[in-house]
Design an enzyme around this catalytic site. Structure first.
Site, PDB file in Angstrom:
ATOM      1  N   THR A  70       1.795   3.226  -2.340  1.00 17.33           N
ATOM      2  CA  THR A  70       1.241   4.337  -3.127  1.00 17.33           C
ATOM      3  C   THR A  70       0.308   5.178  -2.250  1.00 17.33           C
ATOM      4  O   THR A  70       0.336   6.405  -2.276  1.00 17.33           O
ATOM      5  CB  THR A  70       0.435   3.768  -4.324  1.00 17.33           C
ATOM      6  OG1 THR A  70       1.178   2.707  -4.915  1.00 17.33           O
ATOM      7  CG2 THR A  70       0.138   4.826  -5.351  1.00 17.33           C
ATOM      8  N   GLY A 111      -7.410  -2.579  -3.762  1.00 18.79           N
ATOM      9  CA  GLY A 111      -7.204  -1.821  -2.528  1.00 18.79           C
ATOM     10  C   GLY A 111      -8.088  -2.281  -1.384  1.00 18.79           C
ATOM     11  O   GLY A 111      -8.564  -1.464  -0.601  1.00 18.79           O
ATOM     12  N   GLY A 165       0.829  -1.209   0.000  1.00 21.46           N
ATOM     13  CA  GLY A 165       0.000   0.000   0.000  1.00 21.46           C
ATOM     14  C   GLY A 165       0.860   1.254   0.000  1.00 21.46           C
ATOM     15  O   GLY A 165       0.421   2.326   0.405  1.00 21.46           O
ATOM     16  N   HIS A 174      12.146   0.687  -0.256  1.00 21.37           N
ATOM     17  CA  HIS A 174      11.768  -0.688   0.093  1.00 21.37           C
ATOM     18  C   HIS A 174      12.945  -1.382   0.794  1.00 21.37           C
ATOM     19  O   HIS A 174      12.912  -2.586   0.997  1.00 21.37           O
ATOM     20  CB  HIS A 174      11.435  -1.484  -1.176  1.00 21.37           C
ATOM     21  CG  HIS A 174      10.121  -1.132  -1.809  1.00 21.37           C
ATOM     22  ND1 HIS A 174       8.981  -0.878  -1.095  1.00 21.37           N
ATOM     23  CD2 HIS A 174       9.764  -1.037  -3.122  1.00 21.37           C
ATOM     24  CE1 HIS A 174       7.973  -0.637  -1.928  1.00 21.37           C
ATOM     25  NE2 HIS A 174       8.428  -0.719  -3.160  1.00 21.37           N
ATOM     26  N   SER A 181      -1.324  -9.395  -4.581  1.00 18.99           N
ATOM     27  CA  SER A 181      -1.135  -8.098  -5.227  1.00 18.99           C
ATOM     28  C   SER A 181       0.123  -8.116  -6.111  1.00 18.99           C
ATOM     29  O   SER A 181       0.124  -7.618  -7.238  1.00 18.99           O
ATOM     30  CB  SER A 181      -1.028  -7.022  -4.140  1.00 18.99           C
ATOM     31  OG  SER A 181      -0.948  -5.756  -4.705  1.00 18.99           O
TER      32      SER A 181
END
Ligand code: A3P
Length: 336
Positions: free
Chosen positions: A88, A304, A86, A147, A178
């Site tokens: 973004t 989402g 998540g 990351h 995802s």
């Protein structure tokens, strides 16, 4: 394993820069990867294990460069996550939060730019391919994302007790689903998609972008327990369930709490509306634009939701995920 017959988009996918050939990296990276454990990649030809985590080669060049050259400043903010947690959403929310006095009037930059272009990654954007950017003119507080696992953060970040780290995590089963969609959505045209069966064992062994996600989260969790003034742990699931409470928590942690007047004026609700999945995914820039690194913006918005893994994983596979979480997190207090 049960696989429902939903597949990622069949339309022309973007081919991001990091799919380019491994030979394009410099000598230092070539020499390094010749000594590293290597596995077949999900999207790139290979993933390499560096300091315990797995990377495509072009990311590795960025990791080395930022480890060597990045200098943190006291009020820097780092948004840290494993891919598909998540990120973004977190980028959008924190960008809107810390810059709310800079952009009081519309249109907000988030309506014209994807959050990844507003808060670039250290290793994937700023330092990609071993570039050395000049970050000195970035407005303060400088907002970065990464990351990178804790053990691989640039030394100056690890040493600093003044910068802030927001760590976002998510249930690994949802991360996996995802990531499967995401990587298939980025495959070059005419390249066959990975089946879930192809990649689930790799993911469970930790062989995935910046994996293993369990260790990634656990290391930051442990640091957060030691130093909660410096690291804040956020769960995707909590953000979905109680977004206002999480946004207020973030504002306090980052030293920019909402004033009574802002609360009264609905500033919390406005940021959440601006950054909602529905709003961001419907913007023209996110429906048809691309990132500077090549990915189509739309691939960062799928559903989402929490628990989509139930539509893809059977009980036996889910139990394999749960066993790993139990083993890795035992005694730590971390539950994902
Ligand atoms: P799904 O694939 O489960 O839908 P990342 O940003 O780390 O790449 O993670 C992408 C995941 O976050 C995707 O999950 C995506 O749909 C979801 N996402 C992106 N923007 C979001 C938002 N504003 N609110 C909630 N989820 C969002």
């Amino acid at each position: 394993m049960q696989i429902k017959p939903k597949m990622p988009s069949e339309t022309s996918p973007a081919t991001p820069e990091y799919l380019q050939q491994e030979e394009s990296v410099g000598e230092e990276v070539k020499e390094l990867i010749s000594r590293l454990p290597k596995e077949k990649g999900w999207l790139t030809a290979h993933l390499y294990q560096y300091q315990g985590f797995w990377y495509p080669v072009r990311h590795l060049a960025g990791v080395l460069a930022c480890q060597k050259h990045f200098l943190s400043e006291d009020n820097d903010i780092f948004l840290v996550s494993t891919p598909k947690s998540g990120t973004t959403w977190l980028k959008a929310i924190v960008f809107a939060l810390v810059n709310r006095s800079r952009f009081p009037t519309k249109p907000h930059p988030l309506t014209a730019s994807n959050p990844h272009d507003l808060v670039p990654f250290l290793e994937i954007n700023h330092y990609v391919d071993g570039r050395i950017p000049d970050l000195s003119s970035s407005p303060s507080p400088r907002l970065f994302s990464t990351h990178l696992p804790l053990l691989s953060l640039p030394e100056s970040v690890g040493r600093s007790h003044a910068c802030k780290i927001v760590y976002l995590c998510r249930n690994p089963k949802d991360i996996f689903v995802s990531l499967w969609h995401f990587t298939n959505g980025l495959k070059p045209l005419h390249s066959p998609p990975n089946s879930m069966a192809d990649v689930v064992d790799m993911f469970l062994r930790g062989v995935s972008l910046f994996g293993p996600c369990w260790d990634h989260a656990l290391h930051y969790w442990n640091l957060c327990k030691e130093d909660s003034g410096r690291v804040m742990f956020v769960r995707f699931e909590e953000m979905k369930e109680r977004p206002k409470a999480q946004l207020r928590r973030l504002s306090e942690f980052l030293g920019c709490p909402f004033s009574a007047a802002e609360e009264e004026a609905g500033a919390v609700e406005e940021i959440l509306r601006l950054c909602s999945f529905e709003n961001l995914s419907d913007l023209e820039v996110n429906r048809s634009g691309r990132l500077s690194s090549g990915e189509e913006n739309r691939v960062f918005f799928r559903r989402g939701v929490v628990g989509d893994w139930r539509n893809y994983l059977d009980d036996e596979t889910a139990a394999r995920f749960d066993r790993i979480a139990e083993e890795k997190f035992r005694g730590s207090g971390l539950v994902l």
